[in-house]
Design a protein around this motif. Structure first.
Motif, PDB file in Angstrom:
ATOM      1  N   ASP A 198       0.526  -1.688  -0.582  1.00 40.93           N
ATOM      2  CA  ASP A 198      -0.302  -0.075   0.086  1.00 40.93           C
ATOM      3  C   ASP A 198       1.003   1.613   0.240  1.00 40.93           C
ATOM      4  N   ARG A 199       2.018   1.057   1.015  1.00 39.79           N
ATOM      5  CA  ARG A 199       3.221   2.281   1.132  1.00 39.79           C
ATOM      6  C   ARG A 199       3.896   2.509  -0.862  1.00 39.79           C
ATOM      7  N   LEU A 200       4.194   1.364  -0.719  1.00 50.62           N
ATOM      8  CA  LEU A 200       4.978   1.582  -2.310  1.00 50.62           C
ATOM      9  C   LEU A 200       3.486   1.543  -3.417  1.00 50.62           C
ATOM     10  N   ASP A 201       2.279   1.385  -3.334  1.00 49.19           N
ATOM     11  CA  ASP A 201       1.971   2.547  -4.355  1.00 49.19           C
ATOM     12  C   ASP A 201       0.712   4.159  -4.396  1.00 49.19           C
ATOM     13  N   THR A 202       0.837   4.663  -3.110  1.00 48.48           N
ATOM     14  CA  THR A 202       0.803   5.773  -2.349  1.00 48.48           C
ATOM     15  C   THR A 202       1.913   6.484  -2.710  1.00 48.48           C
ATOM     16  N   ARG A 203       3.899   6.333  -3.227  1.00 50.82           N
ATOM     17  CA  ARG A 203       4.768   6.338  -3.668  1.00 50.82           C
ATOM     18  C   ARG A 203       4.931   6.645  -4.833  1.00 50.82           C
ATOM     19  N   TYR A 204       4.366   5.694  -5.403  1.00 51.00           N
ATOM     20  CA  TYR A 204       4.051   5.252  -7.013  1.00 51.00           C
ATOM     21  C   TYR A 204       3.680   6.628  -7.490  1.00 51.00           C
ATOM     22  N   ARG A 205       1.735   6.333  -6.965  1.00 51.63           N
ATOM     23  CA  ARG A 205       0.799   6.962  -7.288  1.00 51.63           C
ATOM     24  C   ARG A 205       0.820   8.567  -7.168  1.00 51.63           C
ATOM     25  N   TYR A 206       1.682   9.691  -6.160  1.00 49.27           N
ATOM     26  CA  TYR A 206       2.183  10.581  -5.901  1.00 49.27           C
ATOM     27  C   TYR A 206       3.564  10.539  -6.334  1.00 49.27           C
ATOM     28  N   ASP A 207       4.342  10.178  -6.996  1.00 44.63           N
ATOM     29  CA  ASP A 207       5.566  10.207  -7.243  1.00 44.63           C
ATOM     30  C   ASP A 207       6.399  11.942  -7.707  1.00 44.63           C
ATOM     31  N   GLU A 208       5.713  12.239  -8.461  1.00 49.25           N
ATOM     32  CA  GLU A 208       5.526  13.472  -8.690  1.00 49.25           C
ATOM     33  C   GLU A 208       5.479  15.209  -7.883  1.00 49.25           C
ATOM     34  N   THR A 209       4.539  14.811  -6.828  1.00 43.59           N
ATOM     35  CA  THR A 209       4.745  15.561  -5.675  1.00 43.59           C
ATOM     36  C   THR A 209       5.226  15.071  -4.624  1.00 43.59           C
ATOM     37  N   ILE A 210       5.976  14.097  -4.418  1.00 45.31           N
ATOM     38  CA  ILE A 210       7.378  13.411  -3.521  1.00 45.31           C
ATOM     39  C   ILE A 210       8.330  13.220  -4.133  1.00 45.31           C
ATOM     40  N   SER A 211       8.519  13.302  -4.924  1.00 44.00           N
ATOM     41  CA  SER A 211       9.618  13.651  -5.667  1.00 44.00           C
ATOM     42  C   SER A 211      10.108  14.669  -5.442  1.00 44.00           C
ATOM     43  N   SER A 212       9.345  15.604  -6.033  1.00 42.28           N
ATOM     44  CA  SER A 212       9.373  17.211  -6.492  1.00 42.28           C
ATOM     45  C   SER A 212       9.722  18.081  -5.258  1.00 42.28           C
ATOM     46  N   THR A 213       9.543  17.376  -3.930  1.00 39.89           N
ATOM     47  CA  THR A 213       8.833  17.992  -2.456  1.00 39.89           C
ATOM     48  C   THR A 213      10.568  17.364  -2.167  1.00 39.89           C
ATOM     49  N   LEU A 214      11.151  16.217  -1.812  1.00 40.22           N
ATOM     50  CA  LEU A 214      12.377  15.630  -1.816  1.00 40.22           C
ATOM     51  C   LEU A 214      13.632  16.131  -2.501  1.00 40.22           C
TER      52      LEU A 214
END
Lengths: 259, 200
Positions: A198-214
């Protein structure tokens, strides 16, 4: 049926709770300085953890999430996440009860019953279509309802942004989760795998937002903290300590340079 | 089908707003205006999301929406914080234009996550000297989430000046980020402007 097994599990579950209590976190209850969104007395340690988590995301979590998201088709991933979410419902119903919130307790109980049966063990979410939509809660919220303050900001290894109150809530949730208490350990292991998926799915689904923040922020620690605290206070119903409506709804026309 | 129901909703909202306007002209005009503005914004955003255009094209469209419907100079000035006070007029102008591109690229890229989704206005209410317009974002496979716009006419026109996604405040978040960028450049606004033209 209090078997030794149960005690072992309960003790294992309590370990993080003891650790948290030992730090005296809930008692400490750091308050934000004026002009500060959240108290951050552990900033040097938090920044180290943030750096480590970021490294782990680069080397392991993001690649794993991208693989999972690319290899496993979307409907299957959604089904798996639904099953994982469904198994959190008994705990959420319990927290609804502890908060004295009948609607929350009933909504989550009925969701669990409907989705576990008609929803094929939670694979589908027919309850939402019947108007019983997801109402998330946890013991951190219960502590908030009971009047505990948010405390200091924390970055926790493998868990990410949190606060003293939310980390304590997580530890207690792990102990009082009805699903863990009534099911065998092998099932708990399987449930952990579902949560990872489930957490991997969330990481994949919101990759644009999470990666750009990180990876694209000038200060990803400050951004992660700001996003977590604002969103968490919103979930708990604005007005959590340190932020009232007038602070959230400041008027840039009155004082464009406001601190 | 979807578009029909959205436009019917808009018509109904518009009609109810008009009824309200005739009853309470002085107060309701701005409330209806705020709702109308955000309905236009989300109408445009919905059509960009549904268009399936390339990322570059979507970013361009988002920039147009941002410039047309929001108070960019006020937003830019606020995110610059106290540094805006010492900046010259021409620095402020270049900053505002660099900031516009930066915001459009940064948030325009995220439109991909909104594919197949849509926004709908829920309610408008007066707060302080402005209006709060609450909308819900519907995304396939996730529970609807809250997107709130703040609308003011203090610039001389009805424009939105802040936006909250599930409680996350755009102005506050960007002010922190611009502040961090400025700190890294020793407070040099010109070098911030130069880098902002590429960032996002």
């Amino acid at each position: 049926m209090p078997t030794p097994d149960l005690f072992k599990r309960a003790r294992a579950g309590f370990a993080p709770l003891f650790a948290v209590c030992a730090l005296g976190l809930l008692g400490a209850c750091a308050s934000p300085e004026p002009g500060e969104l959240v108290a951050d007395p552990y900033e040097p340690m938090n920044r180290k953890v943030h750096g480590l988590s970021k490294g782990l995301d680069t080397t392991l979590i993001r690649p794993a999430a991208v693989t999972y998201g690319t290899v496993v088709p979307n409907p299957v991933r959604m089904g798996i996440s639904n099953v994982a979410d469904n198994l959190t419902l008994p705990s959420e119903a319990l927290n609804g009860l502890l908060q004295g919130d009948g609607e929350l307790a009933l909504n989550n109980s009925f969701r669990f019953v409907i989705n576990s049966t008609f929803g094929l063990a939670g694979l589908l979410d027919p309850a939402s279509k019947m108007g019983l939509t997801n109402m998330d809660t946890d013991f951190g919220e219960t502590l908030h309802v009971w009047g505990f303050r948010e405390g200091a900001y924390l970055e926790v290894p493998l868990m990410g942004p949190s606060t003293e109150r939310d980390l304590t809530g997580r530890a207690i949730d792990a102990v009082i989760n009805p699903v863990t208490l009534v099911s065998p350990l092998t099932f708990t292991a399987a449930r952990r795998s579902l949560n990872v998926a489930d957490r991997l799915d969330t990481r994949y689904r919101y990759d644009e937002t999470i990666s750009s923040t990180l990876y694209e922020s000038a200060d990803s620690y400050a951004q992660a903290k700001l996003l977590y605290i604002q969103n968490r206070r919103f979930e708990l119903g604005q007005g959590a300590d340190g932020a009232d409506d007038s602070e959230i709804y400041f008027d840039p026309y009155e004082d464009p340079y406001a601190e | 089908m979807l578009n029909n129901s959205i436009s019917r909703r808009n018509v109904l909202l518009g009609a109810s707003a008009l009824t309200f306007v005739s009853a309470l002209p002085a107060v309701a005009l701005t409330e209806a205006g705020a709702t109308k503005l955000i309905n236009s914004v989300i109408g445009q955003i919905n059509s960009v999301i549904a268009s399936g255009k390339s990322e570059a094209a979507m970013i361009k469209e988002f920039e147009n929406i941002f410039v047309r419907y929001s108070d960019v100079p006020t937003i830019a000035r606020y995110t610059l914080g106290v540094s805006a006070r010492s900046a010259s007029d021409s620095q402020l102008r270049s900053f505002t234009s660099a900031f516009t591109g930066y915001i459009s690229r940064k948030y325009g890229k995220r439109f991909r996550e909104f594919m197949g989704g849509r926004l709908e206005v829920q309610q408008t209410k007066a707060v302080k000297s402005f209006y709060e317009v609450k909308t819900l974002a519907y995304l396939p496979g996730s529970a609807p989430f809250d997107v709130t716009f703040l609308v003011s006419d203090k610039s001389g026109k009805d424009l939105f000046f802040n936006m909250f996604i599930e409680g996350v405040n755009l102005l506050l978040t960007e002010r922190e980020e611009i502040g961090a960028m400025l700190d890294r450049r020793g407070g040099n606004i010109d070098s911030l402007i130069a880098d902002l033209q590429k960032a996002g």
